[in-house]
Design an enzyme around this catalytic site. Structure first.
Site, mmCIF file in Angstrom:
data_model
loop_
_atom_site.group_PDB
_atom_site.id
_atom_site.type_symbol
_atom_site.label_atom_id
_atom_site.label_comp_id
_atom_site.label_asym_id
_atom_site.label_seq_id
_atom_site.Cartn_x
_atom_site.Cartn_y
_atom_site.Cartn_z
ATOM 1 N N HIS A 14 0.869 -1.200 0.000
ATOM 2 C CA HIS A 14 0.000 0.000 0.000
ATOM 3 C C HIS A 14 0.896 1.237 0.000
ATOM 4 O O HIS A 14 1.428 1.625 1.030
ATOM 5 C CB HIS A 14 -0.906 0.005 1.241
ATOM 6 C CG HIS A 14 -1.904 1.134 1.229
ATOM 7 N ND1 HIS A 14 -3.242 0.927 1.490
ATOM 8 C CD2 HIS A 14 -1.776 2.461 1.011
ATOM 9 C CE1 HIS A 14 -3.894 2.084 1.422
ATOM 10 N NE2 HIS A 14 -3.017 3.036 1.141
ATOM 11 N N HIS A 16 1.575 5.326 -1.671
ATOM 12 C CA HIS A 16 1.205 6.509 -2.457
ATOM 13 C C HIS A 16 2.466 7.093 -3.069
ATOM 14 O O HIS A 16 3.316 7.615 -2.353
ATOM 15 C CB HIS A 16 0.513 7.550 -1.567
ATOM 16 C CG HIS A 16 -0.771 7.044 -0.998
ATOM 17 N ND1 HIS A 16 -1.973 7.190 -1.646
ATOM 18 C CD2 HIS A 16 -1.036 6.348 0.141
ATOM 19 C CE1 HIS A 16 -2.931 6.619 -0.920
ATOM 20 N NE2 HIS A 16 -2.392 6.095 0.164
ATOM 21 N N LYS A 104 -9.207 -0.374 -6.063
ATOM 22 C CA LYS A 104 -9.279 0.279 -4.741
ATOM 23 C C LYS A 104 -10.646 0.927 -4.547
ATOM 24 O O LYS A 104 -11.114 1.678 -5.394
ATOM 25 C CB LYS A 104 -8.177 1.349 -4.645
ATOM 26 C CG LYS A 104 -8.161 2.136 -3.350
ATOM 27 C CD LYS A 104 -7.639 1.314 -2.171
ATOM 28 C CE LYS A 104 -7.802 2.021 -0.833
ATOM 29 N NZ LYS A 104 -6.735 2.963 -0.530
ATOM 30 N N HIS A 142 -10.602 1.049 1.643
ATOM 31 C CA HIS A 142 -10.413 2.044 2.708
ATOM 32 C C HIS A 142 -11.655 1.909 3.577
ATOM 33 O O HIS A 142 -12.713 2.455 3.269
ATOM 34 C CB HIS A 142 -10.282 3.462 2.133
ATOM 35 C CG HIS A 142 -10.036 4.470 3.206
ATOM 36 N ND1 HIS A 142 -8.839 5.133 3.361
ATOM 37 C CD2 HIS A 142 -10.816 4.895 4.236
ATOM 38 C CE1 HIS A 142 -8.896 5.927 4.415
ATOM 39 N NE2 HIS A 142 -10.087 5.808 4.958
ATOM 40 N N HIS A 180 -4.788 -0.667 5.715
ATOM 41 C CA HIS A 180 -4.402 0.017 6.956
ATOM 42 C C HIS A 180 -5.376 -0.243 8.101
ATOM 43 O O HIS A 180 -5.953 0.687 8.656
ATOM 44 C CB HIS A 180 -4.200 1.520 6.726
ATOM 45 C CG HIS A 180 -5.196 2.151 5.768
ATOM 46 N ND1 HIS A 180 -6.546 2.146 5.993
ATOM 47 C CD2 HIS A 180 -5.007 2.798 4.590
ATOM 48 C CE1 HIS A 180 -7.138 2.768 4.983
ATOM 49 N NE2 HIS A 180 -6.237 3.167 4.125
ATOM 50 N N ASP A 253 1.163 2.513 3.618
ATOM 51 C CA ASP A 253 0.290 3.675 3.423
ATOM 52 C C ASP A 253 1.114 4.964 3.512
ATOM 53 O O ASP A 253 0.616 6.005 3.940
ATOM 54 C CB ASP A 253 -0.871 3.699 4.424
ATOM 55 C CG ASP A 253 -1.944 4.720 4.027
ATOM 56 O OD1 ASP A 253 -1.983 5.110 2.845
ATOM 57 O OD2 ASP A 253 -2.722 5.124 4.903
HETATM 58 ZN ZN LIG Z 1 -3.572 5.035 1.556
#
Ligand SMILES: [Zn+2]
Length: 348
Positions: A14, A16, A104, A142, A180, A253
């Protein structure tokens, strides 16, 4: 006391990466520790189709080309951003592309760049969910309700009850990753569910409880979503991650924002951990005497869940006391890394 340990090269399930200069910056930190990463699609222009995913992957490979030597063998694993109008054809095209590995799900307005996220999952996405189940492509969630009447500390547990449990009833073999995971309720759901459910766990949710956000003043660099929880939840997450249970794996994350967007009267959510992710996870595993389970969590369980071959390369982590800098700068960007100012015992 061992001076170093060598493990199979980890994957970050995960991440970004952002774009432009930030992409160049994050990628340099990532490739030192990870052979592959699941790349999140919530750019300011979200990656809602295969064409955009391929173009984004090309820009990552282009950025990778600027990095020297054998660090270039990093592989970005792309994802699509699910919307209320995503079609089954788009999902099949993504699968066919060979470069998209998951979809996602952002509940609308739950976190950074989630304005295009799903408003009504069961009404608008049932066909897509059915296709994902059939082609065995994971749905990454999420898992927080975006209803602002729900207390911020309860948004994950409410989401499990309201969405994940009914979702699992309708799609019993859909591969789901609770991204997460941050609560006892989330972990307990994973424990109670069959082989098709897993969860990623970040370093921040295992290193800190919510007190740190307010310790001696307001500390915006510990603000992330899901928000840090109480000590009970933190301990529960550490236990799950370090247990060797194959349903839990590494996903940082890591979500960088320039210091100006964090230290602001409406600061962004996200912690930057790509700088030293493996050292942070080492600290967590060492503190509970479970270093021998780190490799499973960091290098095996994620690959196995995604049906990817395990990495061949290795990573050596050395005992080496080091202080995490207060700030890292790159071109015009200034980023405060997770655990800034703290002393860590391991480095790569
Ligand atoms: Zn994230």
């Amino acid at each position: 006391m061992s001076k170093s340990i060598t493990i199979v090269m980890p994957d970050d399930m995960h991440l970004h990466l952002r774009h432009s200069d930030m992409l160049d910056f994050v990628l340099r930190d990532t490739v030192k520790q990870f052979a592959r990463a699941i790349i999140m699609p919530n750019l300011s222009v979200p990656i809602i189709n295969t064409k955009l995913a391929v173009a984004y992957r090309d820009s990552i490979l282009n950025s990778l080309g600027k990095i020297r030597g054998d660090l270039r063998c990093f592989e970005p694993l792309m994802t699509l951003y699910l919307t209320d109008t995503t079609t089954t054809d788009e999902i099949l095209m993504a699968k066919e592309s060979g470069v998209v590995f998951a979809v996602k799900l952002y509940p609308n307005s739950a976190t950074t760049n989630s304005h295009a996220g799903v408003v009504d999952l069961f009404k608008n996405c049932s066909k897509v969910l059915d296709t994902l189940q059939r082609i065995k492509m994971p749905l990454l969630i999420h898992a927080e309700v975006s209803d602002h009447r729900v207390d911020i500390f309860d948004r994950e547990s409410v989401y499990i009850d309201k969405v994940i449990i009914p979702l699992r009833e309708k799609f019993p073999e859909l591969k789901i990753v609770i991204e997460h995971v941050s609560t006892k309720e989330g972990v307990d759901y994973v424990y109670s569910s069959p082989e098709y459910t897993a969860a990623t766990i970040t370093p921040q949710h295992m290193l800190y409880n919510r007190n740190i956000i307010f310790s001696g003043g307001l500390r915006p660099h510990y603000y992330c979503l899901p928000i840090l929880k109480s000590e009970l939840h933190r301990e529960y997450l550490v236990k799950a991650a370090t247990s060797g249970d194959k349903r839990f794996f590494l996903g940082t994350d890591s979500a960088p924002h320039d210091v100006k967007s964090k230290e602001n009267n409406c600061g962004c959510a996200g912690c930057y951990s790509s700088y030293n992710a493996i050292s942070l996870y080492m600290k967590i595993f060492e503190d509970v005497g479970c270093i021998s389970n780190l490799e499973k969590f960091a290098s095996f369980h994620g690959a196995d869940f995604y049906n990817l071959p395990r990495n061949k390369q290795t990573l050596t982590i050395y005992r080496n006391e080091n202080i995490v800098p207060d700030k890292i700068s790159f071109k015009n960007l200034n980023i405060v890394p997770l655990a800034y100012g703290e002393t860590l015992q391991w480095s790569i």
